[in-house]
Design an enzyme around this catalytic site. Structure first.
Site, PDB file in Angstrom:
ATOM      1  CE  LYS A 102     -20.976  22.882 -44.309  1.00 15.93           C
ATOM      2  NZ  LYS A 102     -22.024  21.847 -44.130  1.00 15.93           N
ATOM      3  N   GLY A 214     -17.930   6.461 -50.597  1.00 12.75           N
ATOM      4  CA  GLY A 214     -17.435   7.123 -49.402  1.00 12.75           C
ATOM      5  C   GLY A 214     -17.344   6.128 -48.264  1.00 12.75           C
ATOM      6  N   GLY A 216     -15.852   7.110 -45.307  1.00 12.49           N
ATOM      7  CA  GLY A 216     -15.587   7.915 -44.111  1.00 12.49           C
ATOM      8  C   GLY A 216     -16.672   7.632 -43.087  1.00 12.49           C
ATOM      9  CG  ASN A 217     -18.599   9.505 -38.982  1.00 12.28           C
ATOM     10  OD1 ASN A 217     -18.814   8.400 -38.499  1.00 12.28           O
ATOM     11  ND2 ASN A 217     -19.051  10.618 -38.453  1.00 12.28           N
ATOM     12  CB  ALA A 218     -21.620   9.867 -43.597  1.00 12.61           C
ATOM     13  N   GLY A 219     -20.351   7.282 -44.811  1.00  9.83           N
ATOM     14  CA  GLY A 219     -20.433   6.175 -45.770  1.00  9.83           C
ATOM     15  C   GLY A 219     -20.287   4.823 -45.095  1.00  9.83           C
TER      16      GLY A 219
END
Ligand code: GLU
Length: 413
Positions: A102, A214, A216-219
């Site tokens: 990471k 969330g 964003g992209n995932a949420g």
């Protein structure tokens, strides 16, 4: 922030289950390599700014190091190390031949211009280039990094090595060798796991309600898919607050409103009302989907969680203390290392395409992703049932068994 400590707690629980020796345990507690640099970039207004940056290469017994890079003020060595370890676990849970790494830069990207962000991306690659590469360590997007940033990183890397190497990074835009389906992969994979779990319970998604943290992209994609499955999304939160509608929100129009105004709260009308940012965590919903940042459900609020199932799309949203309480309360937690592994799974597909030069169709990627996620869920759920443990303990146990097998056959331990 005690992210690495949390990882160790999860590690110890499973180490006991599968009978890891002291020596084996030590190997899982120690990253292979911790790289640090200070990145100095020119500012638009003149002068320069310097940001601490990290790359932690945790374990490559099963394949090259793999994991995203986050641009976030909270990024530090402890957090990046924990996330690197979790990547090794995640790749082993879904059975893809990659290790764990990471990266992070301690920066608030919202305070930088696009030009400054690009400078930072290039500086990151220059600092760590000798340790990156398609057969060494393969970065990807994470919190506040995007496909466009991956393209800039690829560009800088290829300038340094003087050749085209698209498999050195994943999560790229389609224009530079990205994979179909990578943008929605994390949520697609998570919802595939949830669907498999609901099938096991003979539970009908159209009778369930969900709360998503969330946007964003995932949420956003998770909320869309839950609605498509027939579930009522009764709470949907971004960092500014929670939008609540007991009868279910129309996710398409909420997201269109967020696009226009910057927050889901702008859609607070026609029965939808706004509440505090944390209200989503304790909303009256069957399924809670934390898809933002870590440490959201803690010892302090676990008792107030009303959901019977938590789908961890974020990395580390439930602390170990909360995990124990939720288990006592009978809440099923689908752990991050299984739930959000769809992202790195499609990164793996992108890496394979980068090596072979093939372009897989969206339908192909989706089919392979569904198969990978359902298979991983089956293995984890069966282990959990047979051994009477949580899905998290089962996922860690399976992963540790696979990683230690790779280390043993390599003669590393
Ligand atoms: N950042 C994502 C994760 O935490 C994706 C990593 C990758 O694709 O390498 O799983």
């Amino acid at each position: 922030m005690a992210a690495f400590q949390y990882f160790k707690q999860n590690l110890y629980k499973s180490a006991q289950l599968i009978g890891l020796t002291e020596v084996e345990l030590k190997a899982f507690e120690t990253p292979d390599r911790v790289l640090r640099a200070n990145l100095t970039i020119p500012l638009d207004a003149g002068g320069t700014a310097t940001f601490p940056a990290y790359r932690v290469q945790f374990n490559n017994a099963r394949g090259p190091y793999k994991g995203g890079i986050r641009f976030h003020p909270g990024a530090d060595e402890d957090e990046v190390s924990a996330l690197a370890a979790m990547m090794a676990v995640k790749c082993a849970v879904v059975g893809i031949p990659l290790g764990g790494a990471k990266g992070g830069v301690a920066v608030d990207p919202k305070k930088l211009s696009q030009k400054e962000i690009h400078e930072l991306a290039r500086a990151y690659v220059r600092a760590f280039a000798e340790h990156l590469g398609p057969h060494i360590d393969i970065p990807a997007p994470d919190v506040y990094t995007t496909p466009e940033i991956m393209a800039v990183m690829l560009d800088e890397y290829e300038r340094i090595v003087g050749k085209s190497l698209p498999a050195m990074i994943t999560g790229k835009p389609l224009a530079v060798g990205g994979s179909a389906g990578r943008d929605t992969a994390t949520a697609d994979g998570a919802v595939a796991v949830l669907a498999a779990l609901l099938e096991d319970r003979s539970s009908d998604a159209s009778k369930l309600s969900a709360a998503v943290q969330g946007a964003g992209n995932a949420g956003a994609q998770a909320a869309r898919l839950l609605q498509t499955m027939g579930a009522k999304v009764v709470a949907f939160a971004d960092s500014k607050g929670t939008l609540v509608h007991e009868d279910g929100l129309d996710i398409g129009s909420v997201l269109a409103e967020k696009e226009r105004s910057g927050s889901v709260l702008a859609a607070a009308r026609d029965g939808a009302h706004s509440a505090g940012a944390d209200a989503v965590l304790t909303a009256a919903a069957d399924i809670l989907v934390p898809a933002a940042l870590e440490e959201q459900i803690t010892g302090a609020n676990a008792a107030s969680v009303k959901a019977h199932t938590i789908l961890e799309i974020a990395n580390g949203p439930v602390t170990p203390e909360a995990d124990d309480r939720l288990q006592e309360q009978g809440v099923t937690v689908i752990p991050d290392v299984l739930a959000n592994a769809g992202g790195v799974t499609v990164s793996y597909f992108e890496w394979v395409q980068g090596h072979t030069g093939e372009r897989w169709s969206h339908a192909d990627v989706e089919m392979k992703l569904q198969a990978t996620m359902r298979n991983a869920y089956r293995e984890v759920a069966d282990f959990a049932r047979e051994r009477g443990v949580t899905l998290r303990q089962a996922a860690y146990s399976l992963a540790l068994t696979r990683i230690s097998e790779a280390m043993k056959v390599r003669g590393r331990m």
